[in-house]
Design a protein around this motif. Structure first.
Motif, PDB file in Angstrom:
ATOM      1  N   MET A   1       0.850  -1.130   0.123  1.00 29.37           N
ATOM      2  CA  MET A   1      -0.035  -0.057  -0.035  1.00 29.37           C
ATOM      3  C   MET A   1       0.913   1.340   0.010  1.00 29.37           C
ATOM      4  O   MET A   1       1.931   1.478   0.493  1.00 29.37           O
ATOM      5  CB  MET A   1      -0.621   0.012   1.279  1.00 29.37           C
ATOM      6  N   SER A   2       0.501   2.102  -0.575  1.00 29.68           N
ATOM      7  CA  SER A   2       1.225   3.448  -0.731  1.00 29.68           C
ATOM      8  C   SER A   2       1.115   4.131   0.635  1.00 29.68           C
ATOM      9  O   SER A   2       1.780   5.115   0.899  1.00 29.68           O
ATOM     10  CB  SER A   2       0.671   4.524  -1.634  1.00 29.68           C
ATOM     11  N   SER A   3       0.126   3.739   1.717  1.00 26.40           N
ATOM     12  CA  SER A   3       0.027   4.431   2.974  1.00 26.40           C
ATOM     13  C   SER A   3       1.358   4.212   3.591  1.00 26.40           C
ATOM     14  O   SER A   3       1.555   4.857   4.871  1.00 26.40           O
ATOM     15  CB  SER A   3      -1.130   3.983   3.730  1.00 26.40           C
ATOM     16  N   GLY A   4       1.954   3.143   3.398  1.00 26.57           N
ATOM     17  CA  GLY A   4       3.107   2.626   4.242  1.00 26.57           C
ATOM     18  C   GLY A   4       2.920   1.504   5.200  1.00 26.57           C
ATOM     19  O   GLY A   4       3.835   1.212   5.780  1.00 26.57           O
ATOM     20  N   TYR A   5       1.562   1.304   5.290  1.00 29.03           N
ATOM     21  CA  TYR A   5       1.249   0.211   6.269  1.00 29.03           C
ATOM     22  C   TYR A   5       0.997  -0.865   5.533  1.00 29.03           C
ATOM     23  O   TYR A   5      -0.075  -1.096   4.695  1.00 29.03           O
ATOM     24  CB  TYR A   5       0.003   0.721   7.095  1.00 29.03           C
ATOM     25  N   GLY A   6       1.445  -2.130   6.210  1.00 32.55           N
ATOM     26  CA  GLY A   6       1.373  -3.503   5.549  1.00 32.55           C
ATOM     27  C   GLY A   6       0.165  -4.152   6.371  1.00 32.55           C
ATOM     28  O   GLY A   6      -0.374  -3.412   7.281  1.00 32.55           O
ATOM     29  N   LEU A   7      -0.212  -5.180   5.877  1.00 34.96           N
ATOM     30  CA  LEU A   7      -1.318  -5.919   6.538  1.00 34.96           C
ATOM     31  C   LEU A   7      -0.983  -6.247   8.099  1.00 34.96           C
ATOM     32  O   LEU A   7      -1.777  -6.434   8.944  1.00 34.96           O
ATOM     33  CB  LEU A   7      -1.399  -7.240   5.782  1.00 34.96           C
ATOM     34  N   GLY A   9       0.681  -4.372  10.212  1.00 32.78           N
ATOM     35  CA  GLY A   9       0.767  -3.202  10.846  1.00 32.78           C
ATOM     36  C   GLY A   9       2.074  -2.308  10.473  1.00 32.78           C
ATOM     37  O   GLY A   9       2.380  -1.244  10.778  1.00 32.78           O
ATOM     38  N   GLY A  10       3.226  -3.195  10.075  1.00 33.88           N
ATOM     39  CA  GLY A  10       4.160  -2.562   9.759  1.00 33.88           C
ATOM     40  C   GLY A  10       4.531  -1.818   8.431  1.00 33.88           C
ATOM     41  O   GLY A  10       3.362  -1.771   7.865  1.00 33.88           O
ATOM     42  N   GLN A  11       5.840  -1.782   7.957  1.00 37.35           N
ATOM     43  CA  GLN A  11       6.033  -1.112   6.818  1.00 37.35           C
ATOM     44  C   GLN A  11       5.655  -2.047   5.561  1.00 37.35           C
ATOM     45  O   GLN A  11       6.009  -3.269   5.633  1.00 37.35           O
ATOM     46  CB  GLN A  11       7.605  -0.522   6.734  1.00 37.35           C
ATOM     47  N   SER A  12       4.997  -1.683   4.540  1.00 32.32           N
ATOM     48  CA  SER A  12       4.579  -2.442   3.453  1.00 32.32           C
ATOM     49  C   SER A  12       5.853  -2.793   2.799  1.00 32.32           C
ATOM     50  O   SER A  12       6.666  -2.128   2.474  1.00 32.32           O
ATOM     51  CB  SER A  12       3.499  -1.876   2.719  1.00 32.32           C
TER      52      SER A  12
END
Length: 105
Positions: A1-7, A9-12
């Motif tokens: 995701m471009s939001s920076g949050y992965g599934l 909760g950390g960095q994608s």
């Protein structure tokens, strides 16, 4: 995701590529002139590849096709015999069943 949050909760996984793309846009474009976007095409391509894996999938398909072609060109020298497949219960299951039932008597 471009939001920076992965599934989890950390960095994608693609967030570093997104940051690189945004940095390229910030450095090469202004509000008046968008002509610098052309310089960011490699970063954009990397980001899209991270998201969609199109090149990786095409490479995998090409390798699988080459493997299938090689198998057809050089067939297997010792294919399994029907007796060997019987162990899986696919062929001649009736004979195996009779042998098992006779042994249990």
């Amino acid at each position: 995701m471009s939001s920076g949050y992965g599934l989890s909760g950390g960095q994608s996984r693609c967030f570093p590529f997104w940051q690189e793309l945004l940095a390229c846009y910030v450095v090469n474009t202004t509000t008046d002139d968008d002509s610098g976007k052309k310089k960011c095409l490699p970063a954009l391509e990397d980001y899209y590849e991270c998201l969609h894996h199109k090149k990786e999938a095409a490479k995998t398909r090409a390798l699988q096709a080459a493997y299938r072609k090689a198998l057809l060109a050089h067939p297997r020298g010792d294919p399994p015999k029907p007796g060997a497949i019987r162990n899986l219960g696919l062929l001649d299951a009736e004979e195996d069943t009779k042998a098992v039932l006779e042994a249990s008597k």
